[in-house]
Write a protein that holds these residues in place. Structure first.
Motif, PDB file in Angstrom:
ATOM      1  N   TYR A 381       0.856  -1.192   0.000  1.00 20.79           N
ATOM      2  CA  TYR A 381       0.000   0.000   0.000  1.00 20.79           C
ATOM      3  C   TYR A 381       0.886   1.233   0.000  1.00 20.79           C
ATOM      4  CZ  TYR A 381      -3.342   3.513   1.513  1.00 20.79           C
ATOM      5  OH  TYR A 381      -4.125   4.642   1.591  1.00 20.79           O
ATOM      6  N   ARG A 382       0.559   2.191  -0.838  1.00 19.74           N
ATOM      7  CA  ARG A 382       1.354   3.411  -0.912  1.00 19.74           C
ATOM      8  C   ARG A 382       0.889   4.384   0.165  1.00 19.74           C
ATOM      9  NH1 ARG A 382       4.943   5.523  -4.270  1.00 19.74           N
ATOM     10  NH2 ARG A 382       5.194   7.793  -4.362  1.00 19.74           N
ATOM     11  N   GLY A 383       1.734   4.601   1.144  1.00 17.09           N
ATOM     12  CA  GLY A 383       1.390   5.490   2.246  1.00 17.09           C
ATOM     13  C   GLY A 383       2.641   5.917   2.988  1.00 17.09           C
ATOM     14  N   LYS A 384       2.436   6.502   4.162  1.00 13.75           N
ATOM     15  CA  LYS A 384       3.538   6.996   4.986  1.00 13.75           C
ATOM     16  C   LYS A 384       3.883   5.926   6.018  1.00 13.75           C
ATOM     17  CE  LYS A 384       1.948  11.650   4.107  1.00 13.75           C
ATOM     18  NZ  LYS A 384       1.390  12.905   4.641  1.00 13.75           N
ATOM     19  N   PRO A 385       5.064   5.327   5.920  1.00  6.42           N
ATOM     20  CA  PRO A 385       5.372   4.116   6.700  1.00  6.42           C
ATOM     21  C   PRO A 385       5.270   4.300   8.202  1.00  6.42           C
ATOM     22  CG  PRO A 385       7.004   4.480   4.980  1.00  6.42           C
ATOM     23  CD  PRO A 385       6.169   5.700   5.032  1.00  6.42           C
ATOM     24  N   LEU A 386       5.936   5.303   8.765  1.00  8.64           N
ATOM     25  CA  LEU A 386       5.932   5.465  10.216  1.00  8.64           C
ATOM     26  C   LEU A 386       4.540   5.820  10.736  1.00  8.64           C
ATOM     27  CD1 LEU A 386       9.305   7.368  10.787  1.00  8.64           C
ATOM     28  CD2 LEU A 386       8.810   4.935  11.117  1.00  8.64           C
ATOM     29  N   ALA A 387       3.827   6.667   9.981  1.00  9.85           N
ATOM     30  CA  ALA A 387       2.475   7.027  10.406  1.00  9.85           C
ATOM     31  C   ALA A 387       1.563   5.804  10.412  1.00  9.85           C
ATOM     32  CB  ALA A 387       1.917   8.110   9.492  1.00  9.85           C
ATOM     33  N   LEU A 388       1.651   4.975   9.369  1.00 11.22           N
ATOM     34  CA  LEU A 388       0.822   3.765   9.334  1.00 11.22           C
ATOM     35  C   LEU A 388       1.213   2.799  10.446  1.00 11.22           C
ATOM     36  CD1 LEU A 388       0.644   3.118   5.479  1.00 11.22           C
ATOM     37  CD2 LEU A 388      -1.219   3.833   6.971  1.00 11.22           C
ATOM     38  N   LYS A 389       2.490   2.722  10.749  1.00 12.77           N
ATOM     39  CA  LYS A 389       2.928   1.836  11.827  1.00 12.77           C
ATOM     40  C   LYS A 389       2.374   2.310  13.167  1.00 12.77           C
ATOM     41  CE  LYS A 389       7.021  -0.483  13.633  1.00 12.77           C
ATOM     42  NZ  LYS A 389       8.500  -0.637  13.510  1.00 12.77           N
ATOM     43  N   ARG A 390       2.354   3.628  13.403  1.00 10.13           N
ATOM     44  CA  ARG A 390       1.778   4.152  14.636  1.00 10.13           C
ATOM     45  C   ARG A 390       0.281   3.881  14.694  1.00 10.13           C
ATOM     46  NH1 ARG A 390       4.775   9.160  13.135  1.00 10.13           N
ATOM     47  NH2 ARG A 390       6.846   9.003  14.071  1.00 10.13           N
ATOM     48  N   CYS A 391      -0.392   4.082  13.536  1.00  8.59           N
ATOM     49  CA  CYS A 391      -1.848   3.865  13.496  1.00  8.59           C
ATOM     50  C   CYS A 391      -2.188   2.413  13.817  1.00  8.59           C
ATOM     51  CB  CYS A 391      -2.382   4.259  12.125  1.00  8.59           C
ATOM     52  SG  CYS A 391      -4.131   3.913  11.865  1.00  8.59           S
ATOM     53  N   LEU A 392      -1.570   1.468  13.106  1.00  7.57           N
ATOM     54  CA  LEU A 392      -1.858   0.049  13.330  1.00  7.57           C
ATOM     55  C   LEU A 392      -1.388  -0.390  14.707  1.00  7.57           C
ATOM     56  CD1 LEU A 392      -0.831  -1.288   9.801  1.00  7.57           C
ATOM     57  CD2 LEU A 392      -3.148  -0.953  10.677  1.00  7.57           C
ATOM     58  N   GLY A 393      -0.241   0.120  15.146  1.00  4.63           N
ATOM     59  CA  GLY A 393       0.250  -0.238  16.476  1.00  4.63           C
ATOM     60  C   GLY A 393      -0.697   0.211  17.567  1.00  4.63           C
ATOM     61  N   ASN A 394      -1.261   1.415  17.434  1.00  2.98           N
ATOM     62  CA  ASN A 394      -2.218   1.885  18.434  1.00  2.98           C
ATOM     63  C   ASN A 394      -3.471   1.017  18.466  1.00  2.98           C
ATOM     64  OD1 ASN A 394      -0.531   3.967  19.171  1.00  2.98           O
ATOM     65  ND2 ASN A 394      -1.584   5.523  17.944  1.00  2.98           N
ATOM     66  N   LEU A 395      -3.952   0.592  17.276  1.00  3.23           N
ATOM     67  CA  LEU A 395      -5.159  -0.239  17.228  1.00  3.23           C
ATOM     68  C   LEU A 395      -4.897  -1.604  17.858  1.00  3.23           C
ATOM     69  CD1 LEU A 395      -6.519   0.522  13.627  1.00  3.23           C
ATOM     70  CD2 LEU A 395      -7.172   1.565  15.796  1.00  3.23           C
ATOM     71  N   VAL A 396      -3.780  -2.243  17.498  1.00  7.79           N
ATOM     72  CA  VAL A 396      -3.460  -3.559  18.062  1.00  7.79           C
ATOM     73  C   VAL A 396      -3.187  -3.449  19.555  1.00  7.79           C
ATOM     74  CG1 VAL A 396      -1.808  -5.460  17.983  1.00  7.79           C
ATOM     75  CG2 VAL A 396      -2.628  -4.437  15.856  1.00  7.79           C
ATOM     76  N   ASP A 397      -2.429  -2.431  19.950  1.00  8.61           N
ATOM     77  CA  ASP A 397      -2.110  -2.265  21.362  1.00  8.61           C
ATOM     78  C   ASP A 397      -3.369  -2.000  22.179  1.00  8.61           C
ATOM     79  OD1 ASP A 397       0.080  -1.796  23.451  1.00  8.61           O
ATOM     80  OD2 ASP A 397      -1.087   0.052  23.586  1.00  8.61           O
ATOM     81  N   ASN A 398      -4.281  -1.201  21.652  1.00 12.94           N
ATOM     82  CA  ASN A 398      -5.535  -0.912  22.357  1.00 12.94           C
ATOM     83  C   ASN A 398      -6.366  -2.182  22.519  1.00 12.94           C
ATOM     84  OD1 ASN A 398      -7.286   1.532  23.260  1.00 12.94           O
ATOM     85  ND2 ASN A 398      -8.683   0.279  22.045  1.00 12.94           N
ATOM     86  N   ALA A 399      -6.396  -3.054  21.465  1.00 18.85           N
ATOM     87  CA  ALA A 399      -7.170  -4.296  21.551  1.00 18.85           C
ATOM     88  C   ALA A 399      -6.569  -5.250  22.576  1.00 18.85           C
ATOM     89  CB  ALA A 399      -7.241  -4.956  20.174  1.00 18.85           C
ATOM     90  N   VAL A 400      -5.237  -5.378  22.585  1.00 14.16           N
ATOM     91  CA  VAL A 400      -4.586  -6.289  23.532  1.00 14.16           C
ATOM     92  C   VAL A 400      -4.706  -5.754  24.957  1.00 14.16           C
ATOM     93  CG1 VAL A 400      -2.369  -7.282  24.201  1.00 14.16           C
ATOM     94  CG2 VAL A 400      -3.017  -7.181  21.794  1.00 14.16           C
ATOM     95  N   LYS A 401      -4.592  -4.447  25.116  1.00  9.72           N
ATOM     96  CA  LYS A 401      -4.591  -3.848  26.459  1.00  9.72           C
ATOM     97  C   LYS A 401      -5.957  -3.942  27.126  1.00  9.72           C
ATOM     98  CE  LYS A 401      -2.202  -0.162  26.750  1.00  9.72           C
ATOM     99  NZ  LYS A 401      -1.776   1.249  26.569  1.00  9.72           N
ATOM    100  N   TYR A 402      -7.032  -3.690  26.366  1.00  5.62           N
ATOM    101  CA  TYR A 402      -8.364  -3.670  26.970  1.00  5.62           C
ATOM    102  C   TYR A 402      -9.219  -4.877  26.598  1.00  5.62           C
ATOM    103  CZ  TYR A 402      -7.052   1.202  27.652  1.00  5.62           C
ATOM    104  OH  TYR A 402      -6.389   2.346  28.014  1.00  5.62           O
ATOM    105  N   GLY A 403      -8.799  -5.651  25.571  1.00  6.12           N
ATOM    106  CA  GLY A 403      -9.605  -6.790  25.161  1.00  6.12           C
ATOM    107  C   GLY A 403      -8.881  -8.108  25.188  1.00  6.12           C
ATOM    108  N   ARG A 404      -7.681  -8.161  25.765  1.00 10.15           N
ATOM    109  CA  ARG A 404      -6.880  -9.371  25.987  1.00 10.15           C
ATOM    110  C   ARG A 404      -6.275  -9.923  24.698  1.00 10.15           C
ATOM    111  NH1 ARG A 404     -11.326 -10.036  29.117  1.00 10.15           N
ATOM    112  NH2 ARG A 404     -12.291 -11.449  27.636  1.00 10.15           N
ATOM    113  N   VAL A 405      -7.033  -9.992  23.598  1.00 11.84           N
ATOM    114  CA  VAL A 405      -6.512 -10.506  22.333  1.00 11.84           C
ATOM    115  C   VAL A 405      -6.910  -9.549  21.206  1.00 11.84           C
ATOM    116  CG1 VAL A 405      -6.574 -12.930  23.049  1.00 11.84           C
ATOM    117  CG2 VAL A 405      -8.557 -11.917  21.888  1.00 11.84           C
ATOM    118  N   ALA A 406      -6.182  -9.653  20.112  1.00  8.42           N
ATOM    119  CA  ALA A 406      -6.492  -8.850  18.925  1.00  8.42           C
ATOM    120  C   ALA A 406      -6.536  -9.780  17.723  1.00  8.42           C
ATOM    121  CB  ALA A 406      -5.446  -7.754  18.724  1.00  8.42           C
ATOM    122  N   ARG A 407      -7.692  -9.873  17.096  1.00 11.01           N
ATOM    123  CA  ARG A 407      -7.843 -10.683  15.878  1.00 11.01           C
ATOM    124  C   ARG A 407      -7.891  -9.727  14.684  1.00 11.01           C
ATOM    125  NH1 ARG A 407     -11.273 -13.661  19.360  1.00 11.01           N
ATOM    126  NH2 ARG A 407     -13.083 -12.484  18.629  1.00 11.01           N
TER     127      ARG A 407
END
Length: 488
Positions: A381-407
């Motif tokens: 996907y053509r995008g901004k690498p670090l920004a996308l990594k922060r975006c996806l990392g926040n979503l996965v981290d939020n799911a693991v932190k408050y929902g135990r697992v991330a699918r």
């Protein structure tokens, strides 16, 4: 059902319409050229056919007048001289008609009936009846030379001497139809006159579009279409560069401004884009300087306050003040981090999002238990690498932190990339879903884990890429986060 079927037909037709400006302009130009050529060709063919019919009628009228004059001449001759005159004409050759006296009317295979043939035959009968009278017994028809029969013995044309019939009945290499007129001049005596249609009017069939007209249309389109395609491509090239620059939006000073070239409208749009880019660069530079100044200015009083707190002898009071200072310092750091995480300084480039997500899954693996699972595949996907990594990392981290697992589930479609992140947490009350993106918003006032910035940063990054972030509660419990990124 009828409405649905008509809608499907329109959608299928719309799929054949090119999406690019170049393709649509060329398609419209081709349709316009084809329509203009069809209309002009139809008018030209109609005029051409009218001229052909008019010339053919005039030619056959002259033949009919000559035939009537020949009949009148033979009627004026005594019967005992008629055969003598016929023999002399055959020996001399060069007459317009092949003339013979037969004791019966000869039947031949006529040409197929067409509108043009009927028009000509009516004209011939009209002239003969007008010149010879309406009471005469006559028969007029058109035959091919191969079907022509001559004399009482019904000989074919090839059986006669060439001097007898070559001039009147053949017109090589055109080989036109032969007009055969048979008139009963006396009882048991038929005057037989045959003559080939003279050039250029030698066809009694409806003619199609002449080959030279079709060749002209093909040559014209073959020359104009590539020239027009090249011209439109040259004019739309600045638009493609502008679209690419708008998508990537490079804000670093090293990238030169777009060249202002093309038509007046494209130059105006390019100039506006360059002006907008300079203003954004200035705004981001001023914002960075402002946050640096705030960070620098806050560090000094916070440090002084820490030193003064250390001088307080009241332990409970000192601990409360230290906690307040620690929270204040953390808020400043989080504000600066939020500004940095939503920054759009990066240039767009191809990013392997699938590999990025699977790397995040491996980072959360501990003791053989996988807390993050990734399903599906996607292209780069053509995008901004670090920004996308922060975006996806926040979503996965939020799911693991408050929902135990991330699918995580990846759906790669032709026009967009969709990433689903589901967890097994308690979810969010429906009346609070709209506030979940607000900075520093947390579900519980006593919740100390995190500062409520992750989802807001993720949504800002998605919007900077032209996408969207949607959060909803799952039916079985937990949150379902959908990240949609368009493919340009």
């Amino acid at each position: 059902m009828a409405l649905n079927s008509s809608g499907k037909e329109r959608s299928l037709l719309w799929r054949w319409v090119p999406s690019s400006l170049l393709g649509r302009v060329l398609l419209l130009t081709l349709l316009a050229m084809a329509g203009a050529q069809i209309i002009s060709s139809a008018a030209w063919v109609a005029t051409y056919r009218a001229q052909q019919e008019e010339g053919l009628v005039a030619t056959t009228r002259n033949l009919a007048q000559s035939a009537s004059a020949t009949v009148q001449f033979f009627n004026s001759l005594p019967q005992e001289y008629r055969h003598i005159v016929l023999d002399q004409l055959r020996d001399m050759g060069g007459t317009r008609f092949f003339v013979s006296l037969n004791d019966k009317r000869i039947d031949m295979t006529p040409l197929p009936d067409t509108a043009r043939k009927q028009l000509v035959m009516e004209e011939v009968r009209s002239v003969l009846h007008q010149r010879l009278g309406n009471r005469i017994n006559l028969h007029v028809d058109f035959v091919y030379p191969d079907n022509l029969r001559i004399l009482n013995t019904e000989l074919p044309l090839d059986a006669l001497p060439r001097s007898w019939a070559h001039y009147a009945l053949t017109l090589e290499p055109l080989n036109p139809p032969v007009m055969v007129t048979q008139i009963e001049v006396d009882q048991g005596e038929w005057l037989y006159l045959a003559a080939a249609l003279p050039a250029p009017f030698v066809s009694l069939e409806e003619e199609g579009i002449p080959g030279q007209q079709i060749l002209f249309v093909v040559v014209m389109i073959g020359i104009l279409f590539p020239v027009l395609a090249w011209l439109i491509r040259q004019q739309t090239r600045p638009l493609r560069k502008l679209a690419r620059a708008t998508r990537d939006l490079p804000l670093d000073d090293a990238t030169p401004p777009l060249k202002e070239q093309g038509s007046a409208e494209i130059v105006a749009v390019t100039r506006s884009f360059n002006t907008m880019r300079r203003r954004l660069q200035s705004y981001i530079s001023d914002r960075e300087q402002l946050f640096r100044a705030i960070s620098h200015d806050l560090k000094t009083p916070i440090t002084r306050l820490r030193l003064r707190v250390d001088l307080i002898e009241d332990e409970p009071m000192r601990q409360r003040l230290e906690a307040d200072l620690q929270e204040l310092e953390l808020l400043v750091k989080n504000a600066l981090q939020s500004m940095k995480d939503t920054d759009i300084h990066e240039n767009a480039e191809p990013v392997d999002i699938e590999r990025m997500l699977r790397g995040m899954g491996e980072a959360y693996q501990s003791g053989g238990a996988r807390r993050v699972t990734v399903q599906g595949h996607c292209r780069r996907y053509r995008g901004k690498p670090l920004a996308l990594k922060r975006c996806l990392g926040n979503l996965v981290d939020n799911a693991v932190k408050y929902g135990r697992v991330a699918r995580v589930r990846i759906e790669d479609e032709p026009g967009r990339l969709v990433i689903h992140v589901e967890d097994e947490g308690p979810g969010v009350p429906e009346d609070q879903l709209a506030r979940i993106f607000e900075p520093y918003y947390r579900l519980q006032a006593s919740q100390r884990q995190g500062h409520g910035l992750g989802l807001g940063i993720a949504r800002n990054i998605a919007q900077n890429h032209g996408g969207e972030l949607v959060i909803a509660n799952r039916a079985g419990g937990g949150l379902h986060v959908t990240l949609t990124l368009p493919r340009h």
